[in-house]
Every structure is written in structure tokens, then in C-alpha cells.
Scaffold this motif. Structure first.
Motif, PDB file in Angstrom:
ATOM      1  N   GLU A  73       0.845  -1.201   0.000  1.00  0.00           N
ATOM      2  CA  GLU A  73       0.000   0.000   0.000  1.00  0.00           C
ATOM      3  C   GLU A  73       0.877   1.247   0.000  1.00  0.00           C
ATOM      4  O   GLU A  73       1.843   1.326   0.740  1.00  0.00           O
ATOM      5  CB  GLU A  73      -0.884   0.032   1.261  1.00  0.00           C
ATOM      6  CG  GLU A  73      -1.686  -1.218   1.512  1.00  0.00           C
ATOM      7  CD  GLU A  73      -3.013  -1.219   0.779  1.00  0.00           C
ATOM      8  OE1 GLU A  73      -3.315  -0.212   0.111  1.00  0.00           O
ATOM      9  OE2 GLU A  73      -3.747  -2.219   0.882  1.00  0.00           O
ATOM     10  N   TYR A  74       0.453   2.216  -0.765  1.00  0.00           N
ATOM     11  CA  TYR A  74       1.214   3.471  -0.804  1.00  0.00           C
ATOM     12  C   TYR A  74       0.663   4.428   0.240  1.00  0.00           C
ATOM     13  O   TYR A  74      -0.083   5.321  -0.070  1.00  0.00           O
ATOM     14  CB  TYR A  74       1.087   4.133  -2.181  1.00  0.00           C
ATOM     15  CG  TYR A  74       1.787   3.363  -3.246  1.00  0.00           C
ATOM     16  CD1 TYR A  74       3.048   3.758  -3.693  1.00  0.00           C
ATOM     17  CD2 TYR A  74       1.182   2.250  -3.817  1.00  0.00           C
ATOM     18  CE1 TYR A  74       3.692   3.043  -4.683  1.00  0.00           C
ATOM     19  CE2 TYR A  74       1.830   1.536  -4.807  1.00  0.00           C
ATOM     20  CZ  TYR A  74       3.076   1.927  -5.232  1.00  0.00           C
ATOM     21  OH  TYR A  74       3.718   1.224  -6.201  1.00  0.00           O
ATOM     22  N   ASP A  75       0.950   4.192   1.504  1.00  0.00           N
ATOM     23  CA  ASP A  75       0.481   5.173   2.485  1.00  0.00           C
ATOM     24  C   ASP A  75       1.600   5.527   3.475  1.00  0.00           C
ATOM     25  O   ASP A  75       2.671   4.923   3.491  1.00  0.00           O
ATOM     26  CB  ASP A  75      -0.788   4.691   3.203  1.00  0.00           C
ATOM     27  CG  ASP A  75      -0.582   3.362   3.879  1.00  0.00           C
ATOM     28  OD1 ASP A  75       0.546   3.126   4.357  1.00  0.00           O
ATOM     29  OD2 ASP A  75      -1.525   2.547   3.917  1.00  0.00           O
ATOM     30  N   SER A  76       1.328   6.514   4.316  1.00  0.00           N
ATOM     31  CA  SER A  76       2.386   7.089   5.146  1.00  0.00           C
ATOM     32  C   SER A  76       2.908   6.107   6.194  1.00  0.00           C
ATOM     33  O   SER A  76       3.996   6.270   6.725  1.00  0.00           O
ATOM     34  CB  SER A  76       1.856   8.348   5.826  1.00  0.00           C
ATOM     35  OG  SER A  76       0.653   8.014   6.488  1.00  0.00           O
ATOM     36  N   GLU A  77       2.128   5.076   6.481  1.00  0.00           N
ATOM     37  CA  GLU A  77       2.576   4.126   7.492  1.00  0.00           C
ATOM     38  C   GLU A  77       3.647   3.184   6.967  1.00  0.00           C
ATOM     39  O   GLU A  77       4.239   2.422   7.716  1.00  0.00           O
ATOM     40  CB  GLU A  77       1.389   3.288   7.979  1.00  0.00           C
ATOM     41  CG  GLU A  77       0.378   4.148   8.672  1.00  0.00           C
ATOM     42  CD  GLU A  77      -0.676   3.332   9.375  1.00  0.00           C
ATOM     43  OE1 GLU A  77      -0.584   2.102   9.339  1.00  0.00           O
ATOM     44  OE2 GLU A  77      -1.566   3.958   9.941  1.00  0.00           O
ATOM     45  N   ASN A  78       3.830   3.233   5.684  1.00  0.00           N
ATOM     46  CA  ASN A  78       4.669   2.242   5.040  1.00  0.00           C
ATOM     47  C   ASN A  78       5.922   2.822   4.433  1.00  0.00           C
ATOM     48  O   ASN A  78       6.420   2.293   3.452  1.00  0.00           O
ATOM     49  CB  ASN A  78       3.856   1.606   3.903  1.00  0.00           C
ATOM     50  CG  ASN A  78       3.426   0.226   4.281  1.00  0.00           C
ATOM     51  OD1 ASN A  78       3.950  -0.315   5.241  1.00  0.00           O
ATOM     52  ND2 ASN A  78       2.516  -0.335   3.534  1.00  0.00           N
ATOM     53  N   VAL A  79       6.408   3.919   5.002  1.00  0.00           N
ATOM     54  CA  VAL A  79       7.472   4.679   4.335  1.00  0.00           C
ATOM     55  C   VAL A  79       8.684   3.811   3.991  1.00  0.00           C
ATOM     56  O   VAL A  79       9.158   3.814   2.857  1.00  0.00           O
ATOM     57  CB  VAL A  79       7.907   5.871   5.214  1.00  0.00           C
ATOM     58  CG1 VAL A  79       9.016   6.652   4.528  1.00  0.00           C
ATOM     59  CG2 VAL A  79       6.714   6.764   5.480  1.00  0.00           C
ATOM     60  N   VAL A  86      10.715   1.565  -4.131  1.00  0.00           N
ATOM     61  CA  VAL A  86      11.013   2.565  -5.149  1.00  0.00           C
ATOM     62  C   VAL A  86      12.512   2.613  -5.454  1.00  0.00           C
ATOM     63  O   VAL A  86      12.916   2.679  -6.610  1.00  0.00           O
ATOM     64  CB  VAL A  86      10.505   3.957  -4.694  1.00  0.00           C
ATOM     65  CG1 VAL A  86      10.947   5.036  -5.660  1.00  0.00           C
ATOM     66  CG2 VAL A  86       8.990   3.935  -4.567  1.00  0.00           C
ATOM     67  N   SER A  87      13.349   2.552  -4.403  1.00  0.00           N
ATOM     68  CA  SER A  87      14.788   2.690  -4.649  1.00  0.00           C
ATOM     69  C   SER A  87      15.451   1.353  -4.974  1.00  0.00           C
ATOM     70  O   SER A  87      16.567   1.310  -5.468  1.00  0.00           O
ATOM     71  CB  SER A  87      15.470   3.289  -3.411  1.00  0.00           C
ATOM     72  OG  SER A  87      15.334   2.370  -2.334  1.00  0.00           O
ATOM     73  N   GLY A  88      14.749   0.261  -4.673  1.00  0.00           N
ATOM     74  CA  GLY A  88      15.322  -1.057  -4.934  1.00  0.00           C
ATOM     75  C   GLY A  88      16.458  -1.382  -3.981  1.00  0.00           C
ATOM     76  O   GLY A  88      17.364  -2.136  -4.320  1.00  0.00           O
ATOM     77  N   THR A  89      16.436  -0.787  -2.804  1.00  0.00           N
ATOM     78  CA  THR A  89      17.513  -1.053  -1.829  1.00  0.00           C
ATOM     79  C   THR A  89      16.938  -1.570  -0.508  1.00  0.00           C
ATOM     80  O   THR A  89      15.751  -1.455  -0.245  1.00  0.00           O
ATOM     81  CB  THR A  89      18.284   0.243  -1.509  1.00  0.00           C
ATOM     82  OG1 THR A  89      17.332   1.198  -1.026  1.00  0.00           O
ATOM     83  CG2 THR A  89      18.995   0.792  -2.712  1.00  0.00           C
ATOM     84  N   ILE A  90      17.847  -2.108   0.311  1.00  0.00           N
ATOM     85  CA  ILE A  90      17.472  -2.582   1.645  1.00  0.00           C
ATOM     86  C   ILE A  90      17.122  -1.391   2.537  1.00  0.00           C
ATOM     87  O   ILE A  90      17.792  -0.347   2.482  1.00  0.00           O
ATOM     88  CB  ILE A  90      18.690  -3.314   2.273  1.00  0.00           C
ATOM     89  CG1 ILE A  90      18.936  -4.623   1.544  1.00  0.00           C
ATOM     90  CG2 ILE A  90      18.533  -3.491   3.758  1.00  0.00           C
ATOM     91  CD1 ILE A  90      18.148  -5.764   2.088  1.00  0.00           C
ATOM     92  N   GLN A  91      16.077  -1.514   3.333  1.00  0.00           N
ATOM     93  CA  GLN A  91      15.725  -0.462   4.293  1.00  0.00           C
ATOM     94  C   GLN A  91      15.509  -1.116   5.659  1.00  0.00           C
ATOM     95  O   GLN A  91      15.101  -2.276   5.727  1.00  0.00           O
ATOM     96  CB  GLN A  91      14.425   0.239   3.882  1.00  0.00           C
ATOM     97  CG  GLN A  91      14.483   0.928   2.524  1.00  0.00           C
ATOM     98  CD  GLN A  91      15.288   2.205   2.544  1.00  0.00           C
ATOM     99  OE1 GLN A  91      15.222   2.969   3.514  1.00  0.00           O
ATOM    100  NE2 GLN A  91      16.083   2.424   1.498  1.00  0.00           N
ATOM    101  N   MET A  92      15.763  -0.317   6.707  1.00  0.00           N
ATOM    102  CA  MET A  92      15.563  -0.887   8.041  1.00  0.00           C
ATOM    103  C   MET A  92      14.790   0.049   8.928  1.00  0.00           C
ATOM    104  O   MET A  92      14.835   1.273   8.753  1.00  0.00           O
ATOM    105  CB  MET A  92      16.898  -1.220   8.656  1.00  0.00           C
ATOM    106  CG  MET A  92      17.305  -2.628   8.265  1.00  0.00           C
ATOM    107  SD  MET A  92      18.895  -3.078   8.815  1.00  0.00           S
ATOM    108  CE  MET A  92      19.943  -2.391   7.586  1.00  0.00           C
ATOM    109  N   GLU A  93      14.078  -0.537   9.894  1.00  0.00           N
ATOM    110  CA  GLU A  93      13.297   0.243  10.839  1.00  0.00           C
ATOM    111  C   GLU A  93      13.520  -0.367  12.217  1.00  0.00           C
ATOM    112  O   GLU A  93      13.550  -1.605  12.346  1.00  0.00           O
ATOM    113  CB  GLU A  93      11.807   0.075  10.514  1.00  0.00           C
ATOM    114  CG  GLU A  93      11.142   1.265   9.895  1.00  0.00           C
ATOM    115  CD  GLU A  93       9.678   0.948   9.608  1.00  0.00           C
ATOM    116  OE1 GLU A  93       9.028   1.802   9.044  1.00  0.00           O
ATOM    117  OE2 GLU A  93       9.193  -0.154   9.946  1.00  0.00           O
ATOM    118  N   PHE A  94      13.650   0.473  13.236  1.00  0.00           N
ATOM    119  CA  PHE A  94      13.783  -0.072  14.585  1.00  0.00           C
ATOM    120  C   PHE A  94      12.736   0.563  15.471  1.00  0.00           C
ATOM    121  O   PHE A  94      12.430   1.733  15.321  1.00  0.00           O
ATOM    122  CB  PHE A  94      15.177   0.233  15.145  1.00  0.00           C
ATOM    123  CG  PHE A  94      16.248  -0.257  14.232  1.00  0.00           C
ATOM    124  CD1 PHE A  94      16.572  -1.610  14.195  1.00  0.00           C
ATOM    125  CD2 PHE A  94      16.902   0.618  13.372  1.00  0.00           C
ATOM    126  CE1 PHE A  94      17.546  -2.058  13.332  1.00  0.00           C
ATOM    127  CE2 PHE A  94      17.872   0.166  12.508  1.00  0.00           C
ATOM    128  CZ  PHE A  94      18.198  -1.185  12.485  1.00  0.00           C
TER     129      PHE A  94
END
Ligand code: GH3
Ligand code: MG
Length: 478
Positions: A73-79, A86-94
Motif C-alpha cells: 500500500e502506498y500510504d504514510s505508514e509504510n514509508v 522505489v529505490s530497490g535497496t534494503i531499508q531498516m526500521e527499529f
């Protein structure tokens, strides 16, 4: 870390990469997207039993609810997820509060990104570096395999679309009768588009009324259908373009069965709007845009053959003389009888069938057979008057309609003909006749008049041939 520990770690690493290799191999062997998604999840369960994960996919997935698969889903909770996609890179959240770390790895193929793998590790605030690398490789393998399956399914679809168009054009050009052609088209469309209703419509010459063509599903002959037909008719006349409606709401429809998904394609021939076809389903948004494009292609390809077929049948109707016997055509006879039954008091109908005609063809050849048919036709012409109609009814069946003539007179005309044929034909042949009669005193119909003559002919044939049998005395009301 002592040597033993290092060895164990290395061995562990090696095992993991072996596993990855095997998993990748399995992924690439799966060409069915559902099966592949299932396999991705099974592999994750084996590799990371303590993590939880979701596959966030960017395309509609008609997938089983029990699997951890969601639409991206394209919403703000899913940044973070969207960034990864979109960038095709690894992202992390803590999350300090929830004490967990989340990693997003894109499912990357050669041509694009197909979604994101979300891995959630509880009770920790960071992913070990080697896990990140491993998960990245895993997601890449899955992305490549997803792309592979998608391309495979696409190519399968293109092939089956082309087959549909190819087969249909082939059939349309094989000179079938219009009714057969349209029924075939209708079946093809119902099958390929999973549609509930299929209709074909032809404009009258002034382009005002759309007439239902054969092959249309029975719904289109009902009263309820009129609202849809009129609505689409108007739109097509205005816009001269196809309609693709996902959720139709027409104010005047109160029925429970409402058709909400509609595709309508104009039939255009030499830049003239000839008619249109309608494909419908009760479920909203039932047809995909790809299916709509396919239907357009199919109808455009078929328009020429369809209009040719329609023209040919119109032409046949206009022809009033049979070329072999020079008697009237069946269409002409049909019309004359129907008019006479409307405007006159009585009439007699005679069916004439050559006895053992097959033997004549077999013995002397088809050409002599044709000559015999012409001889009988000529005897008919000599035996009737100006207002009577002599006609070729079918292959070797001929017919006479005698307006304003009683049954007795009709029977004697038939008897005279039977006698003449047996005397004058060469090679010698005989004929059998069935005679039927109508008058205004009794309720009757054209079809029933024909049926009575046919029944009488059948009796003549089964009781020795070379004779006349008239309808049974009791005329049942139809
Ligand atoms: P019956 O006495 O029961 O009418 O026997 P039949 O042999 O006349 O009837 P059947 O229906 O078995 O065969 C009719 C034959 O007429 C078969 C068909 O090939 C032939 N026929 C139909 N139309 C034509 C035509 O235009 N020309 C020629 N030569 N033969 C035709
Ligand atoms: Mg015959």
C-alpha cells in the motif's frame, strides 16, 4: 572467537549458502506464481523459524488468505517499505518501544521490482550484518523468479490470445451460415472472457434501431435487456468508440440481476458503423483492461467477415428464383404463403418429392439427376396458373402453393402432376405428393400447414410412393 568457533561459523555460513543455492534453483523451476509464492514462504519458514515476515507485493494477487502476503500500500505508514520498493535497496526500521527490528528487502528482477520482503525480528534492535546480506540475496533470487513466472504467464496469455483470434478469423472465413458463425463467436467469447452474456447487434439502415443477431445469449431477447441495449446503443452512436465499464448503475434497473461489468465494441466496416457487440457480467470490475483490449482486437478482426456474411444472407433473401430449376426460391414461397394466409380465405399447399432419387443419381450420375429435377420443374410450371407459386423447397423437394384453391382441386392438380411425371420423365421416374389446406374458419399457422403436408408426404412414401396423400381430415388448432 577461537579457531573452533570460527570453523563452526564458517561451516554454518557454507551450509546457509548451499541452502540458498537450492532454494534459488527451486524458485526458478516454478513457473506458476501462486506455487512460487508458497515456496518462498516455506523456504523462509525453514531458514528463519524465529522471524516473522510478510511478502508485500506490488501487483494484484488473487492469493490465498492464509499466507502472509499483502498488497503493497502506498500510504504514510509504510514509508520504509515504499522506499525499499522505489529505490530497490534494503531499508531498516527499529522500534525501541516494541523492541524489534524490521528489514525490507526488494524483490528485484532484471526489469523491475515486484514487491518487498518484510522481515521482523523481535527482541532485538539490529540485524546481524551477515543476515542482511543473506536476506538480500534471498530476496533477489525470489525477485528474479517472480519476474520469470510473470513473463512466462504473460507469454502464455499472449499465445492463447493469438490462438483465439487466429481460430476465430479462420472459422469466420469458412463461409458458414450467419447463425452458425455468430453462435461460434458467442461461444468463443463466453469461454475466453468468462462472461455471462454475449450479444451482437446490427443497426437498421437509418442507424436508429439495433436488432439482435443470432448467437446472442437468450437474455438479449428479454425485456430487461432493452435498457442495457438502448443505453449502449446511444453511447456508441454518440462516441463511435468502445465502452469499458467496471460498475454500471442505470437508474431504471430494479432487478436483482444487474449487470455491472460491461464491455461494448462497435463493429465498423469501411468506416461505417454497422453494429456492436456487448459482453456482460454481474460482478463489478470483472473484466481486466487486457481482456477489453483483446475483445476489441477480436471484434475488429471479425467485422469484415461478419458483415460479409450478413450481406450474403440478405442477398439470398432477395433472390427469388432458383437457378437450377428456374422455379421460385423458398424465401419467395414462404413470403407468398404468409401473405395469402393473412389476406385471403383459403389455400392449398403441395410438397413434391422425387421417388428414389438417390438411385437416379447413383445410376446415371448427378448431372442426369439435375436434368430430371428440371423436367419435373417444367411439368409443374405447365400445370399451374399465373397466381400459383411453384418453388424449389429444398434439394430434391419441390412445392406448389395454390392461393384461393380448395383441397379437392389441390389434390386433383397434384394427381395430374403425379401422372404426367410417370408418363413423361426420362429416365422414367415417379414423384410423391403431400397436400395440406387452410381456410379462415380454423385457427392455423404457416408452420403447421407445412407440417401437415410433410406428414402426408411421409404417408405417401411409406405406402408405396408414386401417389398423392392429403392431410388427415381433422385439422388441429395450433
Ligand atoms: P424417397 O423415395 O424416399 O424420396 O428416396 P430418395 O432417394 O429420393 O430420397 P433420399 O432423401 O434418400 O435422397 C435424396 C437424394 O436427392 C439425395 C441427394 O443427393 C439428391 N439430391 C438433392 N438435391 C439434388 C440436386 O439438386 N441435384 C441432384 N442431382 N440430386 C440432388
Ligand atoms: Mg426423394
Amino acid at each position: 572467537m577461537d579457531d573452533l568457533e570460527r570453523d563452526l561459523t564458517l561451516q554454518n555460513e557454507e551450509n546457509r549458502y548451499k541452502q540458498l543455492f537450492l532454494v534459488t534453483e527451486t524458485f526458478y523451476s516454478l513457473l506458476d506464481k501462486d506455487a512460487l509464492l508458497r515456496e518462498i514462504i516455506v523456504s523462509l519458514e525453514q531458514l528463519y523459524p524465529s522471524f516473522s515476515y510478510y511478502l508485500l507485493l506490488s501487483q494484484d494477487n488473487p492469493i490465498q488468505n492464509e499466507l502472509p502476503i499483502m498488497d503493497l500500500e502506498y500510504d504514510s505508514e509504510n514509508v520504509a517499505a515504499i522506499n525499499s520498493y522505489v529505490s530497490g535497496t534494503i531499508q531498516m526500521e527499529f522500534s525501541l518501544e516494541e523492541k524489534r527490528a524490521i528489514l525490507y528487502a526488494p524483490f528485484k528482477g532484471k526489469q523491475g521490482v515486484y514487491g518487498v520482503l518484510q522481515v521482523i525480528a523481535s527482541n532485538t534492535l539490529e540485524f546481524p550484518k551477515n543476515e542482511i546480506e543473506f536476506i538480500t540475496l534471498f530476496a533477489n533470487a525470489a525477485g528474479g523468479a517472480l519476474e520469470n513466472a510473470q513473463l512466462y504467464q504473460q507469454s502464455r496469455r499472449v499465445i492463447s490470445d493469438l490462438q483465439l483470434i487466429n481460430e476465430t478469423s479462420h472459422r469466420l472465413n469458412s463461409n458458414l451460415r450467419l447463425a452458425e458463425t455468430m453462435t461460434y463467436m458467442s461461444e468463443q467469447i463466453k469461454h475466453s472472457f468468462d462472461s455471462q452474456e454475449v450479444g451482437f447487434f446490427l443497426f437498421s439502415h437509418d442507424q436508429v434501431i439495433a436488432n439482435v443477431l443470432p448467437g446472442s445469449t437468450p437474455f438479449f431477447s428479454t425485456k430487461q435487456a432493452r435498457i442495457y441495449i438502448d443505453f449502449i446503443n446511444d453511447k456508441i452512436l454518440q462516441e463511435k468508440d468502445s465502452l469499458f465499464i467496471g460498475d454500471l448503475h442505470l437508474p431504471k434497473i430494479y432487478d436483482i440481476t444487474r449487470f455491472r461489468s460491461i464491455m461494448a465494441i462497435p463493429m465498423i466496416e469501411s468506416e461505417n458503423l454497422k453494429g456492436f457487440s456487448i459482453v456482460m457480467h454481474q460482478e463489478p470490475y470483472f473484466f481486466s483492461f487486457e481482456k477489453f483490449k483483446l475483445l476489441q482486437l477480436l471484434i475488429h478482426h471479425s467485422s469484415l467477415a461478419l458483415t460479409n456474411s450478413i450481406l450474403r444472407e440478405e442477398l439470398e433473401k432477395m433472390i427469388i428464383t432458383d437457378h437450377l430449376t428456374k422455379l421460385h426460391s423458398r424465401n419467395y414461397l414462404d413470403e407468398k404463403i404468409q401473405l395469402s394466409m393473412k389476406h385471403e380465405e383459403e389455400g392449398t399447399f403441395i410438397i413434391i418429392d422425387i421417388d428414389n432419387f438417390k438411385d437416379i443419381n447413383d445410376t446415371y450420375g448427378h448431372q442426369v439427376g439435375d436434368e430430371v429435377l428440371i423436367q419435373v420443374a417444367n411439368l409443374i410450371k405447365c400445370n399451374i396458373r399465373g397466381n400459383d407459386v411453384g418453388a424449389r423447397w429444398g434439394g430434391e423437394e419441390l412445392a406448389i402453393y395454390l392461393p384461393k384453391v380448395t383441397l379437392e382441386t389441390g389434390v386433383s392438380i397434384a394427381e395430374r402432376l403425379v401422372e404426367k411425371v410417370s408418363q413423361c420423365s426420362n429416365p422414367p421416374i415417379t414423384v410423391s405428393c403431400g397436400v395440406s389446406y387452410w381456410n379462415k374458419d380454423r385457427l392455423d399457422s404457416y408452420n403447421y400447414l407445412f407440417k401437415r403436408a410433410d406428414e402426408a408426404l411421409y404417408i405417401a412414401k411409406s405406402t408405396g410412393k408414386n401417389k398423392v396423400v392429403s392431410q388427415r381430415n381433422s385439422i388441429r388448432a395450433s
